[in-house]
Design an enzyme around this catalytic site. Structure first.
Site, short mmCIF file in Angstrom:
data_model
loop_
_atom_site.label_atom_id
_atom_site.label_comp_id
_atom_site.label_asym_id
_atom_site.label_seq_id
_atom_site.Cartn_x
_atom_site.Cartn_y
_atom_site.Cartn_z
CG HIS A 57 7.18 26.97 3.59
ND1 HIS A 57 8.17 27.49 4.39
CD2 HIS A 57 6.17 27.88 3.61
CE1 HIS A 57 7.78 28.65 4.88
NE2 HIS A 57 6.56 28.92 4.42
CG HIS A 59 3.98 30.24 2.08
ND1 HIS A 59 3.67 30.01 3.40
CD2 HIS A 59 2.94 29.78 1.35
CE1 HIS A 59 2.47 29.42 3.46
NE2 HIS A 59 2.02 29.27 2.23
CG ASP A 61 7.24 34.67 3.52
OD1 ASP A 61 6.56 33.79 2.96
OD2 ASP A 61 7.44 34.69 4.75
CG HIS A 62 9.77 31.18 3.57
ND1 HIS A 62 10.45 30.92 4.73
CD2 HIS A 62 8.60 31.77 3.93
CE1 HIS A 62 9.71 31.31 5.76
NE2 HIS A 62 8.58 31.83 5.30
CG HIS A 115 3.11 27.31 7.31
ND1 HIS A 115 2.38 28.36 7.77
CD2 HIS A 115 3.95 27.82 6.37
CE1 HIS A 115 2.76 29.47 7.15
NE2 HIS A 115 3.70 29.17 6.28
CG HIS A 172 8.10 34.64 9.77
ND1 HIS A 172 7.99 35.70 8.90
CD2 HIS A 172 7.81 33.53 9.05
CE1 HIS A 172 7.63 35.25 7.70
NE2 HIS A 172 7.51 33.93 7.76
FE FE Z 1 6.91 32.74 6.09
ZN ZN Z 2 5.10 30.41 5.12
#
Ligand code: FE
Ligand code: ZN
Length: 252
Positions: A57, A59, A61-62, A115, A172
């Protein structure tokens, strides 16, 4: 088909990195790219050359490490079709019904929105592995940032329907706090008590066998009789019971 070697490590606070290596062909995939420099170091230490990044996805942090890794390795970047406008550097987009090949291994793409609206998971049915990003966590689930309760419940139900021996690799390490919350929902669940004790002793329980999640994860168990009863929601649709559990976690 040789076994897929999986090297897992943490970037930053709690972002899991997974490197998948097919020894037959040398093909190596990273699930998401939480830290380009760290992933490059781990690849070098293993002597693996990155050939693919599979994105779950959009985001930050990914995806933050995609550009550097792509520049350094020329790897092919594959990600969710529904988020292609939000992710720079994609070479191919996929959605449910598509599959991704890494060396001799094939991953089926599952749409798991909630999400984020375009979130996808990667399922290797042959080896019984599922890379689920921020949809399902050990004893927890992702925050519903873009979707709604029925959508997230449908996505979790889809993952819950995979073979119970499937090993679930999440995005995570939230395991300790998830376990503490799970106990507030189902304090009498003895399997949960055992796993929560392991979590409180520092075991992240990642990957997690789907059967163990079905026995302990309050979000997957939301519609089961004990949780319905505890919440006084016997007659409600399953997604509503799930929604109540999710709201409680948001406030916890
Ligand atoms: Fe994340
Ligand atoms: Zn995320």
């Amino acid at each position: 088909m040789s076994q897929l070697h999986i090297h897992q490590f943490i970037a930053g606070q709690d972002n899991y990195c997974y490197l998948l290596h097919d020894a037959d062909t040398g093909a190596t995939a990273s699930i998401d790219a939480p830290d380009g420099a760290l992933i490059a170091r781990e690849l070098a230490a293993k002597g693996w050359r990155l050939t693919h990044i599979l994105v779950t996805h959009h985001h930050g942090d990914h995806v933050v490490g995609i550009a550097d890794l792509k520049r350094a390795t020329g790897c092919r970047v594959i990600g969710p079709a529904a988020e292609s406008h939000k992710i720079a550097g994609l070479d191919a987009t996929v959605r449910e019904g598509d599959s991704v090949t890494v060396g001799t291994h094939t991953f089926a793409v599952l749409d798991t929105p909630g999400h984020t609206l375009g979130h996808i998971a990667y399922h290797d049915a042959q080896q019984g592995l599922a890379f689920v990003g921020d949809t399902l966590f050990t004893m927890g689930c992702g925050r519903i940032i873009e979707g709604d309760h029925p959508m997230m419940w449908a996505s979790l139900s889809k993952l819950a329907g995979l073979p119970p021996e499937t090993m679930v690799y999440c995005g995570h390490n939230y395991t300790a706090s998830n376990a503490r919350f799970a106990l507030t929902v189902e304090p009498g669940n003895t399997e949960l008590q055992v796993r929560a004790r392991a979590a409180s002793n520092g075991d992240p329980l990642v990957p997690s066998r789907l059967a163990d999640e079905l026995a302990t994860n309050p979000f997957l168990r939301a519609a089961n009789a004990p949780i319905r009863h505890a919440l006084g929601m016997e007659g409600c649709p399953a997604w509503k019971v799930f929604g109540e559990v999710r709201e409680r976690k948001n406030r916890a």
